[in-house]
Design a protein around this motif. Structure first.
Motif, PDB file in Angstrom:
ATOM      1  N   THR A 167       0.843  -1.189   0.000  1.00 45.64           N
ATOM      2  CA  THR A 167       0.000   0.000   0.000  1.00 45.64           C
ATOM      3  C   THR A 167       0.880   1.241   0.000  1.00 45.64           C
ATOM      4  OG1 THR A 167      -1.787  -1.114   1.184  1.00 45.64           O
ATOM      5  CG2 THR A 167      -1.790   1.289   1.209  1.00 45.64           C
ATOM      6  N   PHE A 168       0.634   2.124  -0.965  1.00 51.12           N
ATOM      7  CA  PHE A 168       1.373   3.376  -1.074  1.00 51.12           C
ATOM      8  C   PHE A 168       0.429   4.534  -0.747  1.00 51.12           C
ATOM      9  CE2 PHE A 168       3.562   0.467  -3.939  1.00 51.12           C
ATOM     10  CZ  PHE A 168       4.889   0.683  -3.626  1.00 51.12           C
ATOM     11  N   SER A 169       0.922   5.502   0.022  1.00 52.86           N
ATOM     12  CA  SER A 169       0.136   6.697   0.303  1.00 52.86           C
ATOM     13  C   SER A 169       1.064   7.899   0.376  1.00 52.86           C
ATOM     14  CB  SER A 169      -0.655   6.545   1.610  1.00 52.86           C
ATOM     15  OG  SER A 169       0.227   6.444   2.720  1.00 52.86           O
ATOM     16  N   GLY A 170       0.488   9.077   0.156  1.00 53.88           N
ATOM     17  CA  GLY A 170       1.287  10.299   0.190  1.00 53.88           C
ATOM     18  C   GLY A 170       0.587  11.429  -0.541  1.00 53.88           C
ATOM     19  N   ASN A 171       1.377  12.332  -1.092  1.00 51.54           N
ATOM     20  CA  ASN A 171       0.851  13.505  -1.796  1.00 51.54           C
ATOM     21  C   ASN A 171       1.609  13.707  -3.106  1.00 51.54           C
ATOM     22  OD1 ASN A 171      -1.137  15.117   0.137  1.00 51.54           O
ATOM     23  ND2 ASN A 171       0.546  14.327   1.402  1.00 51.54           N
ATOM     24  N   VAL A 172       0.939  14.377  -4.055  1.00 49.95           N
ATOM     25  CA  VAL A 172       1.527  14.650  -5.368  1.00 49.95           C
ATOM     26  C   VAL A 172       1.630  16.148  -5.577  1.00 49.95           C
ATOM     27  CG1 VAL A 172       1.326  14.304  -7.860  1.00 49.95           C
ATOM     28  CG2 VAL A 172       0.497  12.533  -6.295  1.00 49.95           C
ATOM     29  N   ASN A 173       2.779  16.590  -6.065  1.00 49.93           N
ATOM     30  CA  ASN A 173       2.965  17.959  -6.525  1.00 49.93           C
ATOM     31  C   ASN A 173       3.513  17.912  -7.939  1.00 49.93           C
ATOM     32  OD1 ASN A 173       2.370  19.766  -4.143  1.00 49.93           O
ATOM     33  ND2 ASN A 173       3.869  18.401  -3.209  1.00 49.93           N
ATOM     34  N   GLY A 174       3.231  18.940  -8.724  1.00 53.30           N
ATOM     35  CA  GLY A 174       3.694  18.933 -10.110  1.00 53.30           C
ATOM     36  C   GLY A 174       4.060  20.315 -10.604  1.00 53.30           C
ATOM     37  N   GLY A 234      -2.018  18.630  -7.773  1.00 53.11           N
ATOM     38  CA  GLY A 234      -1.811  17.282  -7.275  1.00 53.11           C
ATOM     39  C   GLY A 234      -2.798  16.897  -6.187  1.00 53.11           C
ATOM     40  N   SER A 235      -2.930  15.589  -5.964  1.00 47.91           N
ATOM     41  CA  SER A 235      -3.893  15.062  -4.995  1.00 47.91           C
ATOM     42  C   SER A 235      -3.207  14.172  -3.964  1.00 47.91           C
ATOM     43  CB  SER A 235      -4.979  14.245  -5.706  1.00 47.91           C
ATOM     44  OG  SER A 235      -5.690  15.027  -6.621  1.00 47.91           O
ATOM     45  N   PRO A 236      -3.769  14.093  -2.752  1.00 44.36           N
ATOM     46  CA  PRO A 236      -3.314  13.056  -1.808  1.00 44.36           C
ATOM     47  C   PRO A 236      -3.806  11.704  -2.296  1.00 44.36           C
ATOM     48  CG  PRO A 236      -5.188  14.243  -0.910  1.00 44.36           C
ATOM     49  CD  PRO A 236      -4.821  14.950  -2.181  1.00 44.36           C
ATOM     50  N   PHE A 237      -3.107  10.624  -1.922  1.00 43.57           N
ATOM     51  CA  PHE A 237      -3.499   9.297  -2.390  1.00 43.57           C
ATOM     52  C   PHE A 237      -3.177   8.241  -1.350  1.00 43.57           C
ATOM     53  CE2 PHE A 237       0.901   9.888  -3.600  1.00 43.57           C
ATOM     54  CZ  PHE A 237       1.491   8.662  -3.317  1.00 43.57           C
ATOM     55  N   SER A 238      -3.913   7.153  -1.415  1.00 48.26           N
ATOM     56  CA  SER A 238      -3.643   5.945  -0.643  1.00 48.26           C
ATOM     57  C   SER A 238      -4.163   4.800  -1.494  1.00 48.26           C
ATOM     58  CB  SER A 238      -4.336   5.982   0.723  1.00 48.26           C
ATOM     59  OG  SER A 238      -4.055   4.789   1.449  1.00 48.26           O
ATOM     60  N   VAL A 239      -3.255   3.966  -2.001  1.00 46.72           N
ATOM     61  CA  VAL A 239      -3.644   2.980  -2.999  1.00 46.72           C
ATOM     62  C   VAL A 239      -2.810   1.716  -2.855  1.00 46.72           C
ATOM     63  CG1 VAL A 239      -2.024   3.904  -4.718  1.00 46.72           C
ATOM     64  CG2 VAL A 239      -4.034   2.632  -5.477  1.00 46.72           C
ATOM     65  N   ASP A 240      -3.434   0.579  -3.116  1.00 47.13           N
ATOM     66  CA  ASP A 240      -2.715  -0.687  -3.166  1.00 47.13           C
ATOM     67  C   ASP A 240      -2.027  -0.833  -4.511  1.00 47.13           C
ATOM     68  OD1 ASP A 240      -3.520  -1.421  -0.638  1.00 47.13           O
ATOM     69  OD2 ASP A 240      -5.285  -2.513  -1.349  1.00 47.13           O
ATOM     70  N   GLU A 241      -0.900  -1.495  -4.489  1.00 44.16           N
ATOM     71  CA  GLU A 241      -0.177  -1.816  -5.721  1.00 44.16           C
ATOM     72  C   GLU A 241      -1.128  -2.486  -6.716  1.00 44.16           C
ATOM     73  OE1 GLU A 241       2.684  -5.527  -6.923  1.00 44.16           O
ATOM     74  OE2 GLU A 241       2.790  -4.702  -4.893  1.00 44.16           O
TER      75      GLU A 241
END
Length: 244
Positions: A32-39, A83-90
């Motif tokens: 499981t990966f989680s975090g934030n995205v900036n671009g 960008g959006s925050p995320f929490s997702v399984d591989e």
């Protein structure tokens, strides 16, 4: 104790253990990966037909291109990434961010052909680390010669040659793929984001994190030993049959 009884007593637990190893090694361990995205946008490629390219917003989240000054009350084309925050399984789709596209009116020859988007994924799970990716967005600007507003629409496409980047976590190789644009929370994904002349539209960019598997597999520690003992077991059984 007969040899066959001894082998059944000593080797049966080994067979169970080996079976467990094979079962565990064949099952993918999803992370499981989680975090934030900036671009931010990089310097664009003008292309051969754009002899006098005009653009602003390099190293920012809002990129504009084309010179609109000859047209009354006109604005340049613009792409804004949030960008959006995320929490997702591989292996599962997730929202990377929103892309807002303003289709302006610009002077011929002042546009650009493509622009790269730098993505910074700041992971807080499974561990804190920053990963940087760059994806090329191709920009298609139409000359507005039709009475059909859909034919006059401009659009942006993620270049397929640059739609995937790799990173390493915990000794394993993973890929971050951009799967397309969506306006229905990821139910459908398309590879083109079209916007009519003079309009402003937002679509989400979706992606997927997958583990990269190679053709050659390396057995887990202890696996070759287990196979060797299994071979000894079958040899011993053959000898036991001859003794009988």
């Amino acid at each position: 104790m007969r040899l066959s009884s001894l082998l059944n007593t000593a080797v049966f637990p080994l067979l169970v253990a080996i079976s467990g190893i094979i079962s565990c090694s064949s099952q993918a361990r999803a992370v499981t990966f989680s975090g934030n995205v900036n671009g931010s946008w990089e310097k664009p490629t003008a292309g051969s037909i754009n002899t006098d390219p005009y653009y602003t917003g390099v190293d920012t989240k809002a990129f504009t291109w084309g010179d609109p000054t000859l047209f009354k009350d006109a604005s340049a084309n613009q792409l804004v990434f949030e960008g959006s925050p995320f929490s997702v399984d591989e292996g599962s789709l997730f929202k990377i961010g929103d892309l807002t596209y303003v289709n302006g009116t610009v002077l011929l020859g002042t546009s650009v052909e493509s622009v790269p988007l730098n993505l910074n994924l700041s992971f807080d799970k499974p561990s804190e680390l920053d990963q940087f990716f760059s994806y090329q967005f191709d920009l298609q600007n139409t000359p507005n010669l039709s009475d059909d507003p859909d034919l006059n629409a401009d659009f942006v496409v993620v270049s397929q040659n640059d739609a995937k980047s790799n990173f390493v976590y915990n000794g394993d190789l993973y890929s971050l793929s951009l799967t397309g644009f969506s306006q229905d929370n990821g139910e459908t994904n398309v590879n083109e984001f079209r916007v009519r002349e003079g309009e402003k539209t937002t679509a989400a960019i979706y992606g997927q994190i997958n583990k990269v598997y190679f053709s050659k597999t390396v057995p887990e520690p202890g696996f070759p030993i287990g196979l060797s003992l299994l071979g000894v077991y079958f040899i011993a059984r053959r000898k036991a049959r001859k003794v009988k």
